[in-house]
Design a protein around this motif. Structure first.
Motif, PDB file in Angstrom:
ATOM      1  N   VAL A   1      -2.037  -4.873   1.170  1.00  0.00           N
ATOM      2  CA  VAL A   1      -2.239  -3.564   0.745  1.00  0.00           C
ATOM      3  C   VAL A   1      -3.291  -3.603  -0.280  1.00  0.00           C
ATOM      4  O   VAL A   1      -3.548  -4.571  -1.083  1.00  0.00           O
ATOM      5  CB  VAL A   1      -0.743  -3.487  -0.103  1.00  0.00           C
ATOM      6  CG1 VAL A   1      -0.908  -2.014  -0.917  1.00  0.00           C
ATOM      7  CG2 VAL A   1       0.337  -3.484   0.672  1.00  0.00           C
TER       8      VAL A   1
ATOM      9  N   ARG B   1      -8.458   6.849   2.666  1.00  0.00           N
ATOM     10  CA  ARG B   1      -7.558   6.995   4.060  1.00  0.00           C
ATOM     11  C   ARG B   1      -7.831   6.455   5.316  1.00  0.00           C
ATOM     12  O   ARG B   1      -7.163   5.846   5.929  1.00  0.00           O
ATOM     13  CB  ARG B   1      -6.981   8.535   3.968  1.00  0.00           C
ATOM     14  CG  ARG B   1      -6.232   9.001   2.899  1.00  0.00           C
ATOM     15  CD  ARG B   1      -4.928   8.750   2.875  1.00  0.00           C
ATOM     16  NE  ARG B   1      -3.927   9.675   2.028  1.00  0.00           N
ATOM     17  CZ  ARG B   1      -3.156   9.128   1.066  1.00  0.00           C
ATOM     18  NH1 ARG B   1      -3.136   7.688   0.927  1.00  0.00           N
ATOM     19  NH2 ARG B   1      -2.467   9.937   0.350  1.00  0.00           N
TER      20      ARG B   1
ATOM     21  N   ALA C   1      -7.451   2.751   6.507  1.00  0.00           N
ATOM     22  CA  ALA C   1      -6.002   2.115   6.814  1.00  0.00           C
ATOM     23  C   ALA C   1      -6.023   2.827   8.390  1.00  0.00           C
ATOM     24  O   ALA C   1      -5.141   2.340   9.156  1.00  0.00           O
ATOM     25  CB  ALA C   1      -4.979   2.948   5.977  1.00  0.00           C
TER      26      ALA C   1
ATOM     27  N   ARG D   1      -2.789  -1.436   4.585  1.00  0.00           N
ATOM     28  CA  ARG D   1      -2.079  -0.346   3.919  1.00  0.00           C
ATOM     29  C   ARG D   1      -2.935   0.204   2.689  1.00  0.00           C
ATOM     30  O   ARG D   1      -3.603  -0.829   1.998  1.00  0.00           O
ATOM     31  CB  ARG D   1      -0.693  -0.471   3.344  1.00  0.00           C
ATOM     32  CG  ARG D   1       0.339  -0.400   4.528  1.00  0.00           C
ATOM     33  CD  ARG D   1       1.632  -1.021   3.686  1.00  0.00           C
ATOM     34  NE  ARG D   1       2.373   0.205   3.227  1.00  0.00           N
ATOM     35  CZ  ARG D   1       3.229  -0.008   2.589  1.00  0.00           C
ATOM     36  NH1 ARG D   1       3.978  -1.261   1.985  1.00  0.00           N
ATOM     37  NH2 ARG D   1       4.153   0.916   1.873  1.00  0.00           N
TER      38      ARG D   1
ATOM     39  N   LYS E   1      -3.082   2.403  -0.890  1.00  0.00           N
ATOM     40  CA  LYS E   1      -2.772   3.601  -1.602  1.00  0.00           C
ATOM     41  C   LYS E   1      -3.859   4.086  -2.512  1.00  0.00           C
ATOM     42  O   LYS E   1      -4.722   3.083  -3.127  1.00  0.00           O
ATOM     43  CB  LYS E   1      -1.750   2.852  -2.641  1.00  0.00           C
ATOM     44  CG  LYS E   1      -0.520   2.260  -1.995  1.00  0.00           C
ATOM     45  CD  LYS E   1       0.209   3.410  -1.312  1.00  0.00           C
ATOM     46  CE  LYS E   1       1.148   3.965  -2.308  1.00  0.00           C
ATOM     47  NZ  LYS E   1       2.208   4.842  -1.232  1.00  0.00           N
TER      48      LYS E   1
ATOM     49  N   ASP F   1      -2.006   9.552  -3.940  1.00  0.00           N
ATOM     50  CA  ASP F   1      -0.775   8.772  -4.102  1.00  0.00           C
ATOM     51  C   ASP F   1      -0.474   8.516  -5.711  1.00  0.00           C
ATOM     52  O   ASP F   1       0.655   8.484  -6.320  1.00  0.00           O
ATOM     53  CB  ASP F   1      -0.832   7.402  -3.536  1.00  0.00           C
ATOM     54  CG  ASP F   1      -0.865   7.337  -2.153  1.00  0.00           C
ATOM     55  OD1 ASP F   1      -0.446   8.347  -1.241  1.00  0.00           O
ATOM     56  OD2 ASP F   1      -1.892   6.812  -1.413  1.00  0.00           O
TER      57      ASP F   1
ATOM     58  N   LEU G   1       5.509   0.199  -4.956  1.00  0.00           N
ATOM     59  CA  LEU G   1       6.131   0.089  -3.690  1.00  0.00           C
ATOM     60  C   LEU G   1       7.465  -0.849  -3.774  1.00  0.00           C
ATOM     61  O   LEU G   1       7.397  -1.931  -4.562  1.00  0.00           O
ATOM     62  CB  LEU G   1       5.075  -0.584  -3.025  1.00  0.00           C
ATOM     63  CG  LEU G   1       3.679   0.096  -2.631  1.00  0.00           C
ATOM     64  CD1 LEU G   1       2.479  -0.897  -2.064  1.00  0.00           C
ATOM     65  CD2 LEU G   1       4.002   1.406  -1.727  1.00  0.00           C
TER      66      LEU G   1
ATOM     67  N   CYS H   1       7.560  -4.205  -0.038  1.00  0.00           N
ATOM     68  CA  CYS H   1       6.810  -5.345   0.206  1.00  0.00           C
ATOM     69  C   CYS H   1       6.680  -5.984  -1.235  1.00  0.00           C
ATOM     70  O   CYS H   1       7.162  -5.927  -2.168  1.00  0.00           O
ATOM     71  CB  CYS H   1       5.362  -4.822   0.697  1.00  0.00           C
ATOM     72  SG  CYS H   1       4.200  -3.799  -0.533  1.00  0.00           S
TER      73      CYS H   1
ATOM     74  N   ARG I   1       9.022  -5.097   4.632  1.00  0.00           N
ATOM     75  CA  ARG I   1       8.185  -5.113   5.426  1.00  0.00           C
ATOM     76  C   ARG I   1       7.674  -6.428   5.876  1.00  0.00           C
ATOM     77  O   ARG I   1       7.622  -7.521   5.201  1.00  0.00           O
ATOM     78  CB  ARG I   1       6.881  -4.365   5.040  1.00  0.00           C
ATOM     79  CG  ARG I   1       6.733  -2.855   5.174  1.00  0.00           C
ATOM     80  CD  ARG I   1       5.562  -2.334   4.631  1.00  0.00           C
ATOM     81  NE  ARG I   1       4.384  -2.656   5.353  1.00  0.00           N
ATOM     82  CZ  ARG I   1       3.939  -2.267   6.422  1.00  0.00           C
ATOM     83  NH1 ARG I   1       4.129  -0.940   6.785  1.00  0.00           N
ATOM     84  NH2 ARG I   1       2.755  -2.572   6.894  1.00  0.00           N
TER      85      ARG I   1
ATOM     86  N   ASP J   1       5.183  -8.148   6.129  1.00  0.00           N
ATOM     87  CA  ASP J   1       3.839  -8.627   5.780  1.00  0.00           C
ATOM     88  C   ASP J   1       3.780  -9.874   5.143  1.00  0.00           C
ATOM     89  O   ASP J   1       4.218  -9.950   3.875  1.00  0.00           O
ATOM     90  CB  ASP J   1       3.367  -7.316   4.747  1.00  0.00           C
ATOM     91  CG  ASP J   1       3.232  -6.070   5.556  1.00  0.00           C
ATOM     92  OD1 ASP J   1       3.246  -5.975   6.995  1.00  0.00           O
ATOM     93  OD2 ASP J   1       3.055  -4.944   4.792  1.00  0.00           O
TER      94      ASP J   1
ATOM     95  N   ASP K   1       2.811  -6.109   9.233  1.00  0.00           N
ATOM     96  CA  ASP K   1       3.624  -5.137  10.234  1.00  0.00           C
ATOM     97  C   ASP K   1       4.344  -6.021  11.263  1.00  0.00           C
ATOM     98  O   ASP K   1       4.495  -5.281  12.305  1.00  0.00           O
ATOM     99  CB  ASP K   1       2.918  -3.927  10.503  1.00  0.00           C
ATOM    100  CG  ASP K   1       4.007  -2.432  10.888  1.00  0.00           C
ATOM    101  OD1 ASP K   1       5.100  -2.670  10.542  1.00  0.00           O
ATOM    102  OD2 ASP K   1       3.567  -1.705  11.703  1.00  0.00           O
TER     103      ASP K   1
END
Length: 398
Positions: free
Chosen positions: A132, A154, A157, A163, A165, A202, A353, A356, A364, A366, A393
């Motif tokens: 992340v 964006r 990802a 991921r 944010k 976000d 979050l 995770c 998740r 991860d 994932d």
């Protein structure tokens, strides 16, 4: 059919307060952790389920870099030379360098060029077990460029198994041709509205400092964020004690970041509000600062501490989350366990979050697998990457 994988013969550091679990097993069902614990307690598993024997290696949650400026144009090595000759960060900024120089470079670059350079930076973090990445705007200071930066964030990802944010950081610096209040009203807040409407935001961030925005001006930004239903974060108390940490806590911010000049009352306010203290040792090191964040006060008040690279072209051009962990220990006095919490569970909290940052059923899948037996080995070395494999994932691969 979702893939099932049983990781066996692991030393697991789940970041749940349970310490290290030796001879552990972790069952993954698709992108979710189905079970984790001592292998002796593992429920009966079908013989047909794929097994991954990691030969006693350490497993942690995949790492989280919760404060970066990964999308930007240009570089600022000349300013580094100036600082090494005794010029201060504040004087360079007031003379048109600093953030303003990166704004000019970022405005000149195309979306494709910004994406290409940002992907190279993201690849560095992924190679160190990061799953992340938080990425801020703030090098546009106009609607078009802020939107372009957020679109690129964006896209990362979409292009990489990671991921992202995003944080809108339009209140990063005051353009030289307009006052702070006018900039907020005429540029920053409209840009935030546009980015939000496009689904690019976000969280909302700002820089509360004498060379940037006052607490009252940041309060106006946070009020707009509240109307939009967006969480807030804040660069606070980096160069002086202006009241940013208190403001962040009053607004229930996810985090207050930097905090070199924060005090015990800030630690208490942040703990009460659940606001995470994000420590950024790269900037402290690069700017050769003398005030350290009040780590002992954070401990006393149980203020969660995260650690991040603050990867940016000026004050922290550092592309290693592992080095950030080492610096947090050596420069700020964190224990190795606190440093690991800072890039896993507490970093997840700093981004809001809940899925995770820990190894728990239902979260998740991860994970990071390390050529190490003990968590202290991760911040202990520097200039060395012990990552064996990253699971993102539910899928294996770096």
């Amino acid at each position: 059919m979702q893939r099932e994988l049983l990781i066996i013969n692991a030393s697991m550091s789940p970041m749940t307060g349970d310490g290290i679990v030796r001879d552990a097993a972790i069952l993954l069902h698709g992108g979710t952790i189905a079970w984790a614990g001592p292998a002796s307690d593992c429920p009966e598993i079908r013989a047909s389920i794929e097994r991954l024997d990691i030969a006693g290696r350490l497993v942690t949650p995949a790492l989280i870099d919760c404060h970066t400026h990964l999308v930007h144009g240009g570089e600022r090595s000349r300013e580094f030379e100036m600082r090494m000759q005794g010029e201060s960060y504040e004087n360079i900024a007031r003379a048109g360098g600093g953030i303003a120089s990166t704004v000019a470079a970022t405005r000149r670059e195309s979306e494709a060029d910004l994406l290409a350079s940002a992907l190279r930076r993201a690849d560095n973090l992924i190679a160190e077990g990061v799953a992340v990445i938080e990425i801020k705007s703030g090098y546009g200071l106009d609607t078009d460029t802020e939107m372009r930066m957020l679109r690129v964030a964006r896209r990362i990802a979409e292009e990489r198994p990671v991921r992202v944010k995003t944080s809108f950081l339009g209140a990063h610096s005051v353009p030289h041709d307009v006052g702070a209040d006018a900039y907020l009203d005429e540029v920053c807040l409209p840009a935030l509205n546009a980015a939000y409407a496009a689904g690019l935001v976000d969280a909302v961030d700002g820089f509360c400092e004498g060379i940037a925005f006052s607490p009252s001006q940041i309060g106006k930004l946070f009020s707009r964020a509240s109307i939009l239903g967006l969480p807030v974060k804040l660069h606070a108390e980096q160069l002086s004690h202006l009241g940013g940490a208190k403001l962040a806590a009053a607004h229930g911010a996810l985090s207050a970041d930097h905090l070199e000049y924060a005090d015990e009352s800030d630690a208490a306010n942040m703990a009460a509000a659940g606001t995470v203290a994000v420590l950024l040792p790269g900037a402290y090191y690069m700017l050769r600062q003398k005030h350290r964040p009040p780590v002992e006060a954070f401990r006393q008040h149980k203020t969660a501490m995260a650690v991040s690279t603050d990867w940016n072209p000026g004050s922290s051009p550092m592309g290693s989350i592992l080095l950030a962990m080492n610096m947090a220990c050596v420069l700020f006095g964190l224990t190795p366990q606190e440093a690991l919490q800072g890039v896993t569970c507490h970093a997840a909290d700093a981004l809001g979050l809940k899925d995770c940052g820990r190894i728990l059923p239902g979260l998740r899948a991860d994970l990071a697998i390390w050529d190490a037996e003990n968590p202290a080995e991760l911040p202990y070395r520097f200039g060395y990457n012990p990552l064996y494999a990253r699971i993102f994932d539910g899928g294996t691969g770096v």
